[in-house]
Design a protein around this motif. Structure first.
Motif, PDB file in Angstrom:
ATOM      1  N   ASP A  70      30.362  60.875  18.138  1.00  0.00           N
ATOM      2  CA  ASP A  70      30.787  60.312  16.853  1.00  0.00           C
ATOM      3  C   ASP A  70      30.981  61.382  15.789  1.00  0.00           C
ATOM      4  O   ASP A  70      31.931  61.332  15.015  1.00  0.00           O
ATOM      5  N   THR A  71      30.066  62.343  15.778  1.00  0.00           N
ATOM      6  CA  THR A  71      30.218  63.380  14.774  1.00  0.00           C
ATOM      7  C   THR A  71      31.507  64.153  14.994  1.00  0.00           C
ATOM      8  O   THR A  71      32.217  64.495  14.051  1.00  0.00           O
ATOM      9  N   MET A  72      31.777  64.423  16.253  1.00  0.00           N
ATOM     10  CA  MET A  72      32.982  65.198  16.531  1.00  0.00           C
ATOM     11  C   MET A  72      34.214  64.392  16.198  1.00  0.00           C
ATOM     12  O   MET A  72      35.204  64.915  15.715  1.00  0.00           O
ATOM     13  N   LYS A  73      34.137  63.110  16.450  1.00  0.00           N
ATOM     14  CA  LYS A  73      35.293  62.278  16.134  1.00  0.00           C
ATOM     15  C   LYS A  73      35.526  62.265  14.639  1.00  0.00           C
ATOM     16  O   LYS A  73      36.648  62.237  14.171  1.00  0.00           O
ATOM     17  N   SER A  74      34.426  62.283  13.889  1.00  0.00           N
ATOM     18  CA  SER A  74      34.614  62.187  12.451  1.00  0.00           C
ATOM     19  C   SER A  74      35.209  63.468  11.879  1.00  0.00           C
ATOM     20  O   SER A  74      35.650  63.496  10.748  1.00  0.00           O
ATOM     21  N   LYS A  75      35.212  64.525  12.668  1.00  0.00           N
ATOM     22  CA  LYS A  75      35.792  65.759  12.163  1.00  0.00           C
ATOM     23  C   LYS A  75      37.313  65.710  12.176  1.00  0.00           C
ATOM     24  O   LYS A  75      37.981  66.555  11.616  1.00  0.00           O
ATOM     25  N   SER A  76      37.851  64.744  12.871  1.00  0.00           N
ATOM     26  CA  SER A  76      39.308  64.687  12.915  1.00  0.00           C
ATOM     27  C   SER A  76      39.817  63.996  11.667  1.00  0.00           C
ATOM     28  O   SER A  76      39.113  63.257  11.011  1.00  0.00           O
ATOM     29  N   LEU A  77      41.051  64.257  11.368  1.00  0.00           N
ATOM     30  CA  LEU A  77      41.646  63.691  10.164  1.00  0.00           C
ATOM     31  C   LEU A  77      41.711  62.174  10.234  1.00  0.00           C
ATOM     32  O   LEU A  77      41.490  61.492   9.263  1.00  0.00           O
ATOM     33  N   PHE A  78      42.054  61.721  11.397  1.00  0.00           N
ATOM     34  CA  PHE A  78      42.220  60.286  11.551  1.00  0.00           C
ATOM     35  C   PHE A  78      41.493  59.827  12.782  1.00  0.00           C
ATOM     36  O   PHE A  78      41.568  60.443  13.828  1.00  0.00           O
ATOM     37  N   GLN A  79      40.798  58.778  12.630  1.00  0.00           N
ATOM     38  CA  GLN A  79      40.167  58.198  13.802  1.00  0.00           C
ATOM     39  C   GLN A  79      40.827  56.888  14.091  1.00  0.00           C
ATOM     40  O   GLN A  79      41.285  56.202  13.203  1.00  0.00           O
ATOM     41  N   SER A  80      40.823  56.588  15.324  1.00  0.00           N
ATOM     42  CA  SER A  80      41.283  55.250  15.652  1.00  0.00           C
ATOM     43  C   SER A  80      40.453  54.754  16.805  1.00  0.00           C
ATOM     44  O   SER A  80      40.313  55.428  17.821  1.00  0.00           O
ATOM     45  N   ASN A  81      39.879  53.639  16.630  1.00  0.00           N
ATOM     46  CA  ASN A  81      39.161  53.061  17.755  1.00  0.00           C
ATOM     47  C   ASN A  81      39.952  51.965  18.405  1.00  0.00           C
ATOM     48  O   ASN A  81      39.460  51.206  19.213  1.00  0.00           O
ATOM     49  N   ASP A  82      41.201  51.939  18.001  1.00  0.00           N
ATOM     50  CA  ASP A  82      42.061  50.882  18.514  1.00  0.00           C
ATOM     51  C   ASP A  82      42.689  51.326  19.823  1.00  0.00           C
ATOM     52  O   ASP A  82      43.509  52.245  19.861  1.00  0.00           O
ATOM     53  N   VAL A  83      42.287  50.685  20.863  1.00  0.00           N
ATOM     54  CA  VAL A  83      42.778  51.095  22.166  1.00  0.00           C
ATOM     55  C   VAL A  83      44.249  50.729  22.365  1.00  0.00           C
ATOM     56  O   VAL A  83      44.912  51.239  23.245  1.00  0.00           O
ATOM     57  N   THR A  84      44.732  49.851  21.513  1.00  0.00           N
ATOM     58  CA  THR A  84      46.124  49.442  21.703  1.00  0.00           C
ATOM     59  C   THR A  84      47.080  50.317  20.905  1.00  0.00           C
ATOM     60  O   THR A  84      48.275  50.103  20.915  1.00  0.00           O
ATOM     61  N   ASP A  85      46.522  51.271  20.215  1.00  0.00           N
ATOM     62  CA  ASP A  85      47.338  52.192  19.425  1.00  0.00           C
ATOM     63  C   ASP A  85      48.414  52.842  20.299  1.00  0.00           C
ATOM     64  O   ASP A  85      48.133  53.369  21.356  1.00  0.00           O
ATOM     65  N   SER A  86      49.631  52.766  19.815  1.00  0.00           N
ATOM     66  CA  SER A  86      50.721  53.268  20.656  1.00  0.00           C
ATOM     67  C   SER A  86      50.696  54.779  20.817  1.00  0.00           C
ATOM     68  O   SER A  86      51.355  55.321  21.688  1.00  0.00           O
ATOM     69  N   ASP A  87      49.940  55.470  19.984  1.00  0.00           N
ATOM     70  CA  ASP A  87      49.842  56.922  20.155  1.00  0.00           C
ATOM     71  C   ASP A  87      49.227  57.295  21.483  1.00  0.00           C
ATOM     72  O   ASP A  87      49.317  58.438  21.914  1.00  0.00           O
ATOM     73  N   ALA A  88      48.583  56.314  22.103  1.00  0.00           N
ATOM     74  CA  ALA A  88      47.936  56.599  23.379  1.00  0.00           C
ATOM     75  C   ALA A  88      48.934  57.074  24.419  1.00  0.00           C
ATOM     76  O   ALA A  88      48.572  57.742  25.380  1.00  0.00           O
ATOM     77  N   ASN A  89      50.176  56.730  24.207  1.00  0.00           N
ATOM     78  CA  ASN A  89      51.170  57.077  25.210  1.00  0.00           C
ATOM     79  C   ASN A  89      51.859  58.399  24.953  1.00  0.00           C
ATOM     80  O   ASN A  89      52.713  58.805  25.722  1.00  0.00           O
ATOM     81  N   LEU A  90      51.509  59.036  23.864  1.00  0.00           N
ATOM     82  CA  LEU A  90      52.164  60.308  23.564  1.00  0.00           C
ATOM     83  C   LEU A  90      51.681  61.392  24.510  1.00  0.00           C
ATOM     84  O   LEU A  90      50.493  61.581  24.703  1.00  0.00           O
ATOM     85  N   GLU A  91      52.632  62.099  25.084  1.00  0.00           N
ATOM     86  CA  GLU A  91      52.273  63.235  25.926  1.00  0.00           C
ATOM     87  C   GLU A  91      52.798  64.517  25.305  1.00  0.00           C
ATOM     88  O   GLU A  91      53.540  64.481  24.328  1.00  0.00           O
ATOM     89  N   GLN A  92      52.433  65.626  25.932  1.00  0.00           N
ATOM     90  CA  GLN A  92      52.805  66.916  25.358  1.00  0.00           C
ATOM     91  C   GLN A  92      54.309  67.057  25.183  1.00  0.00           C
ATOM     92  O   GLN A  92      54.786  67.592  24.181  1.00  0.00           O
ATOM     93  N   SER A  93      55.069  66.579  26.139  1.00  0.00           N
ATOM     94  CA  SER A  93      56.522  66.743  26.016  1.00  0.00           C
ATOM     95  C   SER A  93      57.061  65.939  24.839  1.00  0.00           C
ATOM     96  O   SER A  93      58.028  66.330  24.189  1.00  0.00           O
ATOM     97  N   ASP A  94      56.429  64.801  24.531  1.00  0.00           N
ATOM     98  CA  ASP A  94      56.859  64.041  23.344  1.00  0.00           C
ATOM     99  C   ASP A  94      56.587  64.837  22.082  1.00  0.00           C
ATOM    100  O   ASP A  94      57.407  64.873  21.159  1.00  0.00           O
TER     101      ASP A  94
END
Lengths: 528, 227
Positions: A283-307
């Motif tokens: 949790d602490t490490m997660k909070s270090k990021s600019l944005f957190q999302s605990n939403d598993v349906t977030d479409s960013d989940a599909n972003l890969e390096q080539s995107d």
């Protein structure tokens, strides 16, 4: 730490590092209590005290385990350069490295009490200007994109030699009891003893010779090396008339260093790796990021390096990302960084893991392979061997399996003189270095083109042509294949390149005659 | 064929049998010839490790190390693919910052239930015309972050900057209006006069400043909730 899914721990990987040779007096450290006692290097098998044998060596000339029953020389390439109609055989191979790796315990074969493996590579095929590599460049619409990987592997040859404890060359007791007059481990002894002139080794490659050059007073394995030595000594005479020519002045001889063995470190603990202070839980490490999302349906989940690369417009002329998206390559780099900062192992040259168990656990295809796979650490996901490789041992029919791999870091040590100062002025002038003004001109031209202002006709094309030729000169690629360029390349040391060389050996470690048997190698082309 | 006497000798592992070399397991005895002991790297370092020496892995890396490449701009000029993160580190050194943009859980359905892993998005930039984005998924957050930083460095791209009005001083804004899209989201970057600053959401501000853009207007549309 990730838990291993197999019951046994995977075999520990050993790493090979390059250490410079000690020169003698200067390096003797009063506080040094290692087993060296300030002696000169005992690389390879130059000393009959085999208890001291360790690791191996990189570059220089091969140090033969069996000094008498040498392979028929010289070893030549069986790859593309041998298919040339003009020359009957391929380019003579250059010695890369050798390891000492006894196998009597693993195979229960006492004939493998002493065992060494030697690797040789073709200077023409395993180089920048090799036709085999050029397909990777953004070439002029060349249809052939596939590098025939099998061909590349024919440009590297591996020899294995083993001896039982009782043999003709080394004493039974290996820890220093042999007196200084022991000679049976040298080829010179056997050339005298058995009146075999061929054992006067070639001055350039250290293999069996074919004759003596009257002019130079040295033995050579063939006309190639005879010419090379003559050319080199003349050149050396011109620039350094008062010194004797060092062996590494010859293009065929790479700089020599010692190959030492170390264990691969465990994965560095996550706390240390991230330099974070306290609170290293998720949790602490997660909070270090600019944005957190605990939403598993977030479409960013599909972003890969080539995107992501498309977003930054990261494309080269060839329309492939200039960066790295290959998960195998990323895993390779991650493994290089396994030690973190305290135990930096990125300078490893060789990875040794003899005959890892072939049981493949049924891992899901989409499950990410975070647990390190035993066996070969490939550098790219393409140009890998298929199931038909490696072939069975042609001498005894046993299976072959992976034993070790040579990494691209070794090239750095092969091509760089550890003694030289920072500025190398001799052969590296062949590479055209852009001067400040040339650079500025090209950059300015690029800026003009990008600003969209009106340009004279043909400006773009001229600029592109200038860019292309400067680029080729920088990277040492000769496209025209002209005679002049080709021979210059052939002579040069640099240009040597590979991604990795994986060596597969007979799992029975067969052979009790002390002969040099050939093994199989797979070469992956370089990362770039 | 091994005589019984021979086999016994092998098993007894007396001092005269001990050998070094590769593949010897722990039985290498006192052959501590690794780099840290005796004449290893410890000696070259002169007490303590100052810096870890970089041994290049690619041809471009070797050229860079030899000093044959003057600047990172040359690499982009020639469109030579950068396949080694240390090349970026070499040119951008301490100026390179990294920022973890987002960490999110992703789930995969497996026979044993759901498996949650973490996906980390990282941006690296030197605030002077170079930006890289990296993504890595792993079961541990720290591993994901580390991997994403590595990936970001391996995928650095140059950022073209321009002027709003008078071409005085150094470029400070985007050269033209430009729109980027990802999924349903559209982000428009519009040149702004010097001194405007970054008119954008916090995420956008961070990215633009890491890229080296000082002044910019932005306009977004689409499902922008997550940023």
């Amino acid at each position: 730490t990730t838990c291993s899914s197999s019951s046994d721990l995977p075999p520990r990987v050993q790493l090979g590092f390059s250490l410079p040779l000690h020169k003698g007096d200067n390096d003797v450290d009063a506080t040094d209590t290692s087993s060296f006692d300030g002696q000169d290097n005992i690389l390879g098998h130059t000393s009959p005290n085999w208890c001291d044998w360790d690791g191996g060596k990189i570059g220089g000339l091969p140090s033969w385990l069996n000094p008498r029953d040498l392979p028929d020389g010289p070893l030549c390439c069986r790859g593309p350069c041998s298919k040339n109609i003009e020359t009957k055989e391929g380019t003579p191979l250059r010695f890369i490295a050798q390891l000492y790796c006894p196998a009597d315990d693993v195979t229960s074969n006492p004939a493998a009490f002493h065992r060494s493996v030697y690797v040789f590579a073709c200077p023409k095929c395993c180089s920048d200007s090799s036709k085999l590599f050029q397909n990777q460049e953004h070439d002029d619409g060349n249809e052939e994109k596939e590098i025939p990987a099998e061909l590349l592997s024919e440009c590297v040859r591996v020899l294995r030699c083993q001896l039982p404890k009782q043999n003709d060359f080394y004493p039974l007791i290996g820890d220093g009891e042999a007196d200084d007059e022991w000679e049976k481990h040298t080829s010179a002894y056997w050339s005298k003893n058995s009146k075999n002139d061929q054992l006067n080794l070639c001055a350039v490659c250290g293999q069996r010779s074919k004759g003596k050059c009257p002019k130079q007073g040295k033995w050579f394995c063939g006309p190639h090396h005879q010419k090379e030595c003559l050319r080199a000594s003349k050149q050396h005479q011109r620039t350094n008339p008062n010194e004797t020519m060092p062996q590494t002045y010859l293009p065929s001889v790479f700089y020599e260093s010692e190959l030492v063995v170390e264990e691969e470190p465990d994965q560095v603990s996550n706390e240390a790796a991230l330099n974070s202070g306290n609170g290293n839980d998720t949790d602490t490490m997660k909070s270090k990021s600019l944005f957190q999302s605990n939403d598993v349906t977030d479409s960013d989940a599909n972003l890969e390096q080539s995107d992501l690369n498309k977003l930054t417009g990261n494309k080269s002329l060839a329309e492939a990302a200039t960066g790295v998206t290959d998960p195998t390559t990323l895993a390779f780099y991650a493994r290089m960084n396994i030690g973190g900062e305290e135990n930096d192992v990125r300078d490893q040259c060789l990875r040794y893991s003899r005959w890892p168990s072939t049981q493949k656990q049924a891992i899901d295809k989409d499950e990410e392979k975070e647990e390190e796979e035993e066996g070969v650490l490939w550098v790219t996901s393409d140009h890998r061997p298929d199931e038909s490789f490696p072939p069975k041992c042609q001498h005894c029919g046993a299976e072959r399996a992976f034993e070790f791999q040579i990494l691209p870091q070794m090239i750095h040590y092969l091509l760089n003189d550890p003694d030289a100062s920072g500025d190398n002025n001799d052969s590296s002038n062949e590479r055209h270095v852009l001067t400040e003004s040339e650079r500025a001109v090209l950059l300015e031209a690029k800026a003009k083109i990008e600003s969209g202002m009106d340009l004279p006709e043909g400006f773009q094309e001229q600029h592109d042509a200038a860019l292309a030729s400067a680029r080729d000169a920088l990277l040492g690629i000769s496209r025209k294949g002209d005679k002049g360029g080709a021979s210059a390349e052939e002579g040069a040391k640099d240009g040597l390149d590979w991604g990795t060389i994986a060596v597969y050996t007979c799992t029975a470690s067969c052979g009790d005659s002390g002969a040099y048997l050939e093994e199989a190698a797979w070469v992956q082309p370089p990362l770039d | 064929s091994a005589s019984p006497r021979f086999t016994t000798n092998l098993k007894s592992n007396t001092m005269s049998e001990e050998r070094g070399g590769f593949g010897r397991g722990r039985g290498r005895g006192d052959r501590g010839r690794g780099r840290g002991r005796g004449r290893g790297r410890g000696q070259r370092r002169e007490g303590g490790r100052d810096e870890n020496v970089w041994v290049p892995v690619t041809k471009l890396g070797r050229l860079v190390k030899e000093g044959k490449i003057g600047s990172i701009e040359e690499i982009f000029l020639f469109s030579i693919p950068v396949k080694e993160a240390e090349i970026i580190d070499y040119f951008l050194k301490d100026k390179l910052q990294d920022e973890v943009m987002k960490i999110m859980p992703v789930q995969k359905q497996s026979s044993a239930g759901q498996r949650t892993r973490f996906k980390a998005f990282v941006a690296v930039g030197d605030a002077n015309g170079h930006i890289g984005l990296g993504v890595k998924c792993s079961s541990e957050v720290a591993t994901a972050i580390r991997g994403a930083i590595l990936s970001a460095k391996l995928n650095v791209a140059p950022v073209r900057r321009g002027y709003w009005g008078r071409k005085s001083g150094l470029p400070h804004t985007v050269p033209t209006k430009v729109t980027g899209k990802c999924g349903s989201v559209r982000v428009r970057l519009i040149p702004a006069p010097r001194g405007t600053g970054l008119v954008s959401s916090p995420g956008g501000k961070r990215l633009l400043s890491m890229a080296g853009i000082e002044d910019c207007y932005t306009s977004t549309r689409g499902h922008t909730r997550t940023m």
